[in-house]
Scaffold this active site. Structure first.
Site, PDB file in Angstrom:
ATOM      1  CD  GLU A 282      -3.279   0.247   2.079  1.00  0.00           C
ATOM      2  OE1 GLU A 282      -4.475   0.141   1.785  1.00  0.00           O
ATOM      3  OE2 GLU A 282      -2.860   0.169   3.251  1.00  0.00           O
ATOM      4  CG  HIS A 303       6.939 -29.423   2.216  1.00  0.00           C
ATOM      5  ND1 HIS A 303       7.724 -30.510   1.934  1.00  0.00           N
ATOM      6  CD2 HIS A 303       7.419 -28.904   3.375  1.00  0.00           C
ATOM      7  CE1 HIS A 303       8.630 -30.663   2.900  1.00  0.00           C
ATOM      8  NE2 HIS A 303       8.470 -29.693   3.782  1.00  0.00           N
ATOM      9  CE  LYS A 417     -11.330   2.241   2.226  1.00  0.00           C
ATOM     10  NZ  LYS A 417     -10.648   3.114   3.178  1.00  0.00           N
TER      11      LYS A 417
HETATM   12  O1  PA5 Z   1      -3.390   1.345   6.367  1.00  0.00           O
HETATM   13  C1  PA5 Z   1      -4.455   1.800   6.002  1.00  0.00           C
HETATM   14  O2  PA5 Z   1      -4.613   3.005   5.845  1.00  0.00           O
HETATM   15  C2  PA5 Z   1      -5.658   0.909   5.756  1.00  0.00           C
HETATM   16  O3  PA5 Z   1      -5.335  -0.420   5.787  1.00  0.00           O
HETATM   17  C3  PA5 Z   1      -6.692   1.172   6.827  1.00  0.00           C
HETATM   18  O4  PA5 Z   1      -6.151   0.894   8.089  1.00  0.00           O
HETATM   19  C4  PA5 Z   1      -7.935   0.343   6.583  1.00  0.00           C
HETATM   20  O5  PA5 Z   1      -8.497   0.687   5.342  1.00  0.00           O
HETATM   21  C5  PA5 Z   1      -8.951   0.586   7.673  1.00  0.00           C
HETATM   22  O6  PA5 Z   1      -9.290   1.934   7.737  1.00  0.00           O
HETATM   23  P1  PA5 Z   1      -9.813   2.550   9.067  1.00  0.00           P
HETATM   24  O7  PA5 Z   1      -8.772   2.357  10.108  1.00  0.00           O
HETATM   25  O8  PA5 Z   1     -10.082   3.990   8.745  1.00  0.00           O
HETATM   26  O9  PA5 Z   1     -11.087   1.821   9.429  1.00  0.00           O
END
Ligand code: PA5
Length: 429
Positions: A282, A303, A417
């Site tokens: 990410e 394996h 989203k």
């Molecule tokens: O690292 C990130 O930004 C994402 O993985 C968020 O943690 C994830 O989308 C969850 O979002 P939130 O913490 O706003 O619920």
């Protein structure tokens, strides 16, 4: 340092044309200097919570009070969260396993069958909830929360909920803070400047850690030691995260290796690898750049994946992550082993087999001209895990700088989203 890193087998001297030349690595290391300088300046100014969180202690009393309340009232705590809001908790939980009091379950998905099973097995009279959402508006986490909130209210009455539910979220108006206010639930602040995937050392990881009885000060001390060692190093080559980033980006860009496998020989590090996978993917997957992180577990994936790793496309860089295991664990009964013709196992401990397998896999990969970095921990505890977490956060930030991408956002995720939400709105008519 509570871990060691060895990158020699990523070089051409070890793996031929698949590896970096000494000159190329020196060049890439020199390119990490500006990022290190910026991190040093941010540390001095206290302007980046990613770098100040490890030294913080002022937040611990409130975290401890919330954790103590849940430990006293609950046999089971369900943590609701996803991505950066759950993987840190899972990473830390692996240090102690699942046989704890209270038991901690991390609910990440909205698969209805999973949630139904959880509800069916939960003793609501002794259950607690931790709801973690930085934004306070993630539909998966909020849907789970609404379902569990209703179930707990029906079982316990509204007045009992305040001692059973803790919310971790940004201090701002959101669906989650509105619900928390309405129900009088205690809220711990999620730092708005600390993205989920960098939040494991903050309240996001510290609260579940304290529910499980883990030592958060040691976790942060391990992270701080790694941070200081990296930023105080005389030159980039001595800063382990900078060296890791230079090798990773060098192999990705110069040798066109689009995948990076993190192969851990330690079951307790399996969730850590999931955490790393999110962090790397990410943070770096932007503007057509980044490498695809691949999760693997030794010896299990020897394996299932190793054939591909050794003889498939030469498109991967490898990190083999080991924890000292030799001489540890149950002894393999010598007489039985000998009788079965397994003399080489007779009287050896399981840890001997584990350690030998990790070493053999790393060496076999190198023999097949696959670049391998090795990271080794003398032991796995709060301190060394904190060190490892900080190493990979710094390595990712420095790699982002080398690739020319912004490490802290995830703009592409938002479109999906929005579409999910519009499908539900359409269905609601
Ligand atoms: O690292 C990130 O930004 C994402 O993985 C968020 O943690 C994830 O989308 C969850 O979002 P939130 O913490 O706003 O619920």
């Amino acid at each position: 340092m509570s871990y060691s890193q060895e990158t020699e087998t990523c070089l051409a001297t070890a793996v031929g044309a698949a590896g970096l030349s000494a000159a190329e690595l020196s060049e890439d290391l020199a390119r990490t200097a500006p990022a290190l300088a910026r991190l040093r300046a941010a540390r001095a100014a206290g302007s980046l919570p990613h770098l100040t969180i490890a030294a913080r202690r002022d937040d611990l009393p409130a975290i401890e009070a919330a954790a103590a309340r849940l430990r006293a009232a609950c046999d089971e705590v369900v943590l609701l969260g996803t991505g950066g809001s759950s993987l840190g908790a899972r990473t830390l939980q692996a240090l102690v396993g699942t046989d704890t009091t209270p038991r901690l379950q991390v609910l990440e998905n909205v698969d209805p069958v999973t949630v139904e099973r959880l509800l069916a097995g939960l003793d609501l009279a002794r259950a607690g909830l931790v709801v973690v959402s930085k934004s306070g508006s993630t539909p998966e986490t909020l849907s789970q929360f609404l379902i569990l909130l209703a179930a707990m209210e029906a079982a316990l009455g509204r007045a009992a909920l305040a001692e059973r539910i803790v919310v971790v979220t940004e201090p701002k108006d959101s669906p989650l803070t509105r619900l928390a206010r309405e129900y009088g639930l205690s809220c711990l602040d999620h730092d708005p400047d600390l993205g989920g995937r960098y939040s494991v050392l903050s309240v996001v990881g510290a609260l579940p850690a304290r529910i499980l009885g883990l030592d958060v000060e040691k976790l942060r001390a391990g992270a701080q030691a790694t941070l200081d060692a990296a930023l105080d190093a005389a030159e980039p080559r001595e800063a382990a995260p900078a060296l890791g980033a230079a090798v990773a980006v060098g192999l990705a860009e110069r040798r066109r290796l689009p995948m990076s496998v993190l192969l851990a020989y330690c079951d307790r590090l399996d969730p850590f690898v999931l955490w790393y996978r999110q962090l790397w993917a990410e943070s770096l997957g932007k503007d057509g750049k980044g490498t695809t992180p691949v999760k693997a577990l030794g010896t299990v994936d020897q394996h299932s994946q190793l054939q591909l790793y050794l003889a498939g496309p030469a498109d991967k860089a490898y990190t083999v992550l080991t924890v000292e295991a030799a001489g540890q664990g149950p002894e393999i009964p010598a007489a039985l082993a000998a009788e079965a013709g397994l003399g080489y196992l007779a009287g050896r401990r399981l840890g001997d087999l584990f350690a030998a397998a990790g070493r053999a896999t790393a060496e076999t990969l190198v023999a097949e001209k696959r670049p391998v970095r090795r990271i080794h921990l003398a032991k796995l505890d709060e301190e060394s895990l904190g060190a490892l977490l900080m190493h990979f956060m710094l390595e990712t930030i420095i790699a982002a700088d080398l690739l020319g991408v912004a490490p802290f956002d995830q703009p592409a995720v938002e479109a999906g989203k929005r579409l999910t939400r519009s499908y539900l709105e359409e269905a609601a008519g």
